[in-house]
Design a protein around this motif. Structure first.
Motif, PDB file in Angstrom:
ATOM      1  N   GLU A  57       0.843  -1.190   0.000  1.00 48.72           N
ATOM      2  CA  GLU A  57       0.000   0.000   0.000  1.00 48.72           C
ATOM      3  C   GLU A  57       0.887   1.252   0.000  1.00 48.72           C
ATOM      4  N   SER A  58       0.486   2.273  -0.742  1.00 49.48           N
ATOM      5  CA  SER A  58       1.196   3.551  -0.674  1.00 49.48           C
ATOM      6  C   SER A  58       0.686   4.321   0.539  1.00 49.48           C
ATOM      7  N   ALA A  59       1.392   5.373   0.904  1.00 51.32           N
ATOM      8  CA  ALA A  59       0.944   6.215   2.022  1.00 51.32           C
ATOM      9  C   ALA A  59      -0.410   6.842   1.710  1.00 51.32           C
ATOM     10  N   VAL A  60      -0.627   7.266   0.488  1.00 53.42           N
ATOM     11  CA  VAL A  60      -1.913   7.858   0.096  1.00 53.42           C
ATOM     12  C   VAL A  60      -3.031   6.829   0.216  1.00 53.42           C
ATOM     13  N   GLN A  61      -2.800   5.620  -0.296  1.00 55.16           N
ATOM     14  CA  GLN A  61      -3.820   4.569  -0.203  1.00 55.16           C
ATOM     15  C   GLN A  61      -4.142   4.251   1.259  1.00 55.16           C
ATOM     16  N   ALA A  62      -3.122   4.168   2.090  1.00 57.58           N
ATOM     17  CA  ALA A  62      -3.334   3.878   3.509  1.00 57.58           C
ATOM     18  C   ALA A  62      -4.112   5.010   4.177  1.00 57.58           C
ATOM     19  N   ALA A  63      -3.773   6.249   3.846  1.00 58.54           N
ATOM     20  CA  ALA A  63      -4.463   7.398   4.442  1.00 58.54           C
ATOM     21  C   ALA A  63      -5.952   7.372   4.091  1.00 58.54           C
ATOM     22  N   LEU A  64      -6.261   7.132   2.833  1.00 54.50           N
ATOM     23  CA  LEU A  64      -7.661   7.074   2.410  1.00 54.50           C
ATOM     24  C   LEU A  64      -8.396   5.929   3.111  1.00 54.50           C
ATOM     25  N   ARG A  65      -7.771   4.764   3.188  1.00 57.06           N
ATOM     26  CA  ARG A  65      -8.386   3.603   3.834  1.00 57.06           C
ATOM     27  C   ARG A  65      -8.619   3.864   5.311  1.00 57.06           C
ATOM     28  N   GLU A  66      -7.597   4.380   5.998  1.00 59.06           N
ATOM     29  CA  GLU A  66      -7.713   4.612   7.439  1.00 59.06           C
ATOM     30  C   GLU A  66      -8.770   5.669   7.764  1.00 59.06           C
ATOM     31  N   VAL A  67      -8.819   6.731   6.988  1.00 59.02           N
ATOM     32  CA  VAL A  67      -9.830   7.767   7.219  1.00 59.02           C
ATOM     33  C   VAL A  67     -11.228   7.163   7.074  1.00 59.02           C
ATOM     34  N   GLU A  68     -11.432   6.356   6.036  1.00 59.33           N
ATOM     35  CA  GLU A  68     -12.752   5.746   5.852  1.00 59.33           C
ATOM     36  C   GLU A  68     -13.062   4.738   6.958  1.00 59.33           C
ATOM     37  N   GLU A  69     -12.082   3.912   7.328  1.00 58.95           N
ATOM     38  CA  GLU A  69     -12.326   2.927   8.391  1.00 58.95           C
ATOM     39  C   GLU A  69     -12.643   3.596   9.725  1.00 58.95           C
ATOM     40  N   SER A 112     -19.207   7.927  11.233  1.00 61.12           N
ATOM     41  CA  SER A 112     -19.519   6.739  12.017  1.00 61.12           C
ATOM     42  C   SER A 112     -18.347   6.375  12.915  1.00 61.12           C
ATOM     43  N   ASP A 113     -18.652   5.916  14.127  1.00 62.43           N
ATOM     44  CA  ASP A 113     -17.605   5.458  15.049  1.00 62.43           C
ATOM     45  C   ASP A 113     -17.632   3.936  15.191  1.00 62.43           C
ATOM     46  N   GLU A 114     -17.952   3.226  14.107  1.00 63.55           N
ATOM     47  CA  GLU A 114     -18.056   1.774  14.149  1.00 63.55           C
ATOM     48  C   GLU A 114     -16.709   1.071  14.302  1.00 63.55           C
ATOM     49  N   ASP A 115     -15.605   1.727  13.974  1.00 66.14           N
ATOM     50  CA  ASP A 115     -14.285   1.114  14.125  1.00 66.14           C
ATOM     51  C   ASP A 115     -14.032   0.828  15.597  1.00 66.14           C
ATOM     52  N   ILE A 116     -13.618  -0.382  15.915  1.00 63.85           N
ATOM     53  CA  ILE A 116     -13.418  -0.795  17.305  1.00 63.85           C
ATOM     54  C   ILE A 116     -12.331   0.017  18.005  1.00 63.85           C
ATOM     55  N   GLU A 117     -11.399   0.572  17.254  1.00 63.33           N
ATOM     56  CA  GLU A 117     -10.300   1.345  17.842  1.00 63.33           C
ATOM     57  C   GLU A 117     -10.703   2.786  18.168  1.00 63.33           C
ATOM     58  N   VAL A 118     -11.883   3.188  17.721  1.00 64.59           N
ATOM     59  CA  VAL A 118     -12.322   4.580  17.860  1.00 64.59           C
ATOM     60  C   VAL A 118     -13.471   4.652  18.856  1.00 64.59           C
ATOM     61  N   GLU A 119     -13.346   5.554  19.811  1.00 64.26           N
ATOM     62  CA  GLU A 119     -14.402   5.732  20.812  1.00 64.26           C
ATOM     63  C   GLU A 119     -15.486   6.702  20.333  1.00 64.26           C
ATOM     64  N   ALA A 120     -15.077   7.746  19.595  1.00 60.08           N
ATOM     65  CA  ALA A 120     -16.041   8.743  19.130  1.00 60.08           C
ATOM     66  C   ALA A 120     -15.498   9.414  17.870  1.00 60.08           C
ATOM     67  N   VAL A 121     -16.420   9.967  17.080  1.00 56.50           N
ATOM     68  CA  VAL A 121     -16.059  10.778  15.916  1.00 56.50           C
ATOM     69  C   VAL A 121     -16.913  12.036  15.957  1.00 56.50           C
ATOM     70  N   ALA A 122     -16.408  13.094  15.355  1.00 55.29           N
ATOM     71  CA  ALA A 122     -17.178  14.343  15.339  1.00 55.29           C
ATOM     72  C   ALA A 122     -16.729  15.217  14.181  1.00 55.29           C
ATOM     73  N   TRP A 123     -17.692  15.975  13.649  1.00 57.57           N
ATOM     74  CA  TRP A 123     -17.368  17.055  12.721  1.00 57.57           C
ATOM     75  C   TRP A 123     -17.043  18.277  13.574  1.00 57.57           C
ATOM     76  N   VAL A 124     -15.873  18.853  13.349  1.00 52.76           N
ATOM     77  CA  VAL A 124     -15.408  19.990  14.142  1.00 52.76           C
ATOM     78  C   VAL A 124     -15.114  21.153  13.187  1.00 52.76           C
ATOM     79  N   PRO A 125     -15.642  22.350  13.477  1.00 57.90           N
ATOM     80  CA  PRO A 125     -15.339  23.508  12.623  1.00 57.90           C
ATOM     81  C   PRO A 125     -13.819  23.717  12.514  1.00 57.90           C
ATOM     82  N   LEU A 126     -13.366  24.082  11.326  1.00 57.81           N
ATOM     83  CA  LEU A 126     -11.916  24.273  11.119  1.00 57.81           C
ATOM     84  C   LEU A 126     -11.331  25.235  12.150  1.00 57.81           C
ATOM     85  N   GLY A 127     -12.057  26.274  12.495  1.00 59.93           N
ATOM     86  CA  GLY A 127     -11.563  27.252  13.460  1.00 59.93           C
ATOM     87  C   GLY A 127     -11.434  26.715  14.876  1.00 59.93           C
TER      88      GLY A 127
END
Length: 153
Positions: A57-69, A112-127
């Motif tokens: 896997e390239s770094a770009v491919q891994a980044a895209l996969r990890e963000v989605e997972e 979604s926070d369905e990944d077992i390694e993640v406790e929570a996810v959130a949309w956060v304003p850039l600021g």
């Protein structure tokens, strides 16, 4: 010099690890998807999604996969955001970790926070990223996002 009662210090093997991830932004709302995990003390720490680069896997491919997972969001890479490297100690080794981060645009999926390694996810304003991100190196990368977004418009 150790005393006669102090056991000699064991030398830990040093290893290299490589990961990738990024800052995925919803351009319509100017918010970014962050993940939270509990540290060893039980504190909830917010960070950018990231994970190990798999074989082949390239770094770009891994980044895209990890963000989605880890967030449920499908991203599209807009630009490199930066590289962070640090050392930490595991029970049997010292680890030098290098993490490649990319600025991404949300292209689909649902938060979604369905990944077992993640406790929570959130949309956060850039600021608000600097106030929410737990790690100074990630805050340093996140402040670059508005300028990079403008450049890729």
């Amino acid at each position: 010099m150790p005393s006669e009662t102090t056991p000699p210090r064991r030398r830990l093997k040093a290893v290299e690890e490589h990961s990738a991830g990024g800052l995925v932004v919803d351009r319509d709302t100017l918010r970014a998807a962050l993940i939270a995990r509990r540290d060893r003390r039980g504190r909830l720490l917010w960070s950018l999604p990231k994970g190990h680069i798999e074989d082949g896997e390239s770094a770009v491919q891994a980044a895209l996969r990890e963000v989605e997972e880890e967030t449920g969001i499908v991203g599209r890479v807009l630009a490199p955001l930066g590289v962070i490297d640090y050392w930490f100690t595991a029970p049997d080794r010292r680890v030098h970790k290098t993490v490649h981060h990319y600025l991404m645009e949300a292209a689909g999926g649902d938060l979604s926070d369905e990944d077992i390694e993640v406790e929570a996810v959130a949309w956060v304003p850039l600021g608000a990223l600097s106030a929410r991100l737990a790690y100074p190196d990630e805050r340093r990368l996140a402040v670059r996002a508005p300028e990079l977004l403008a450049d890729s418009a």
